[in-house]
Enzyme design. Sequence first.
Site, PDB file in Angstrom:
ATOM      1  CB  THR A 128      -0.783   0.095   1.361  1.00 52.13           C
ATOM      2  OG1 THR A 128      -1.895   1.311   1.053  1.00 52.13           O
ATOM      3  CG2 THR A 128      -0.612  -0.172   2.470  1.00 52.13           C
ATOM      4  NE  ARG A 129      -0.553   6.052  -4.680  1.00 58.76           N
ATOM      5  CZ  ARG A 129      -1.448   6.373  -5.040  1.00 58.76           C
ATOM      6  NH1 ARG A 129      -2.034   4.887  -5.676  1.00 58.76           N
ATOM      7  NH2 ARG A 129      -1.701   7.417  -5.146  1.00 58.76           N
ATOM      8  CG  HIS A 187      -9.257   4.259   6.372  1.00 52.44           C
ATOM      9  ND1 HIS A 187      -9.202   4.960   7.008  1.00 52.44           N
ATOM     10  CD2 HIS A 187      -8.415   4.346   4.983  1.00 52.44           C
ATOM     11  CE1 HIS A 187      -8.164   6.082   6.552  1.00 52.44           C
ATOM     12  NE2 HIS A 187      -8.169   6.143   4.906  1.00 52.44           N
ATOM     13  CG  HIS A 247      -7.109  -0.621   3.535  1.00 53.14           C
ATOM     14  ND1 HIS A 247      -7.683   0.699   3.355  1.00 53.14           N
ATOM     15  CD2 HIS A 247      -6.725  -0.112   1.478  1.00 53.14           C
ATOM     16  CE1 HIS A 247      -8.127   1.681   1.984  1.00 53.14           C
ATOM     17  NE2 HIS A 247      -6.638   0.839   0.919  1.00 53.14           N
ATOM     18  NE  ARG A 302     -12.803  -1.428  -9.751  1.00 52.01           N
ATOM     19  CZ  ARG A 302     -12.408   0.207 -10.119  1.00 52.01           C
ATOM     20  NH1 ARG A 302     -11.688   0.497  -9.532  1.00 52.01           N
ATOM     21  NH2 ARG A 302     -13.235  -0.297 -10.526  1.00 52.01           N
TER      22      ARG A 302
END
Length: 573
Positions: free
Chosen positions: A197-198, A202, A205, A291
């Site tokens: 992730t970047r 939340h 996730h 996605r």
Amino acid sequence: MSQLIAPHGGRLVDLFVAAGEREALKHAAAQLPAWDLTPRQLCDLELLANGAFSPLEGFLGRADYESVCRDMRLADGTLWPMPVTLDVSREFADKLGDGAQVALRDPEGVILAILDVADRWEPDRQAEARDVFGTTDRLHAGVAYLVDRANPIYLGGRVRAIEAAPHYDFRHLRLSPREVRAHFDKLGWRRIVAFQTRNPMHRAHLELTFRAAQIAEANLLIHPSVGMTKPGDIDHYTRVRCYEKLIAHYPEQTTLLSLLHLAMRMGGPREALWHAIIRKNHGCSHFIVGRDHAGPGNGADGKPFYGPYDAQELVARHHDELGIAMVPFQEMVYVQERAQYAPADEIAPGETVLNISGTELRRRLHEGLDVPEWFTYPEVIDELRRTHPARHKQGFTVFFTGLSGAGKSTLANALLVRLLELGTRPVTLLDGDIVRKHLSSELGFSKEHRNLNVQRIGFVASEITKNGGIAICAPIAPYAQARREVREMVSQYGLFVETHIATPIDVCEQRDRKGLYALARAGKLKEFTGVSDPYEVPESPELRIDTSDIAPDEAVQRIVLKLESLGLIRPRD
């Protein structure tokens, strides 16, 4: 350099020289031509040296580079989808002889490694953009960096790492591939699913990663990129504090948080494949591909650069040789009737889906609005609000650009007074003539010097913006690339409001109190913008004003109304 056989992920390349050789190598490196690494190159060197980029043993040579661009493979056929190159200036490259060695330094001048130069060439960066990113559209962050910021000459060759670049932040979370593998061994983890992730994480996730771990029957590595991400992303300090808050909501002893100093290219499908290889090198058995993985957003045509599941399809096609299994996931959405999250493709007819996009979250933060607990945890929102207050409390930059005599200084001074009247934040005026006198007095008017002058203005403006103030800039800034660079600098910390003062050149000449246009027309003033040097008109500024038949008060009111519409100032302030 050594190659370690590890129980997780196969061979791990380690480019650090033996401890007993380091002092002698440092002394030898001090006599070599030295290249000061850019932020991206620092990231790449670190991941080359510690084995995250295994099997690479240095920056790609020409044969490997061309093969990677064309076929996503090194010249020997090994799967590798992303060029990892060392770009240098033409001037520096011209000083190097055959078989040269180069000392690679950090910004403080500390020598981190030696590059044994095997190849030197000038790439076709437009062709590289088409091959690697599938586009030459500069709205793609990877293309913009490659075409506008990368140096023109590539050097390739083996790297001998002398020492690691120091990090002073979150040291307990900065684990090398060797250290991550050792942690897995210590805890007896054999199946590990990694999540890239970047962005802040939340509840969606958390649900996604927890479900992925259940599907893979694996433990979980939360592995965010904290090197270079997309311009405008939330800074990694804020993100890591959010991750630390969120990690407490996972079951104990199931999840590891580790930071990856990766310079992302936002390369969509190719990047997903690259991320999978990197996580294999960290000892993971599975990798989540969601996605629009590493998607850079939309192009000039308003359409996404990549399809939502292109990345999953590409990783799936290379499953047999990757050495790490993909866990594909659709977008997770909150189902009101169930009071829980579910994959988007599992929603039954009639069920109510609640979702907050990244754009909507930023709007709520900017406007000081509530964020519901079903979306994220209160402690995560508290961290975000600390560093991303409501927009009317943030710093910002108004950047005037236009021809000499267009009215930039007049409007900048009038806007300065209006904003000082409001008194909501400190305001600083960076007028072109004033900056030339105090900050850039040694510079001339060549294109290089003009760009450097604008970059200095941008740096000061970004610091003012970062610290919650308002910067008003009024240079000519004739070149689009320099303006883009300033926008990137400022946009890390607040809004950049480009205001093109589009007064025609004939009107500017009529107003010419200093007689500069007359001197330029007579050939006595060289490289004068609009006469003997081009002005590149902004394509899509936030505001465009022609002062030919508009009074300064009216023009400034238009600017103020724009700032109000952006939420930067309040109508009743």
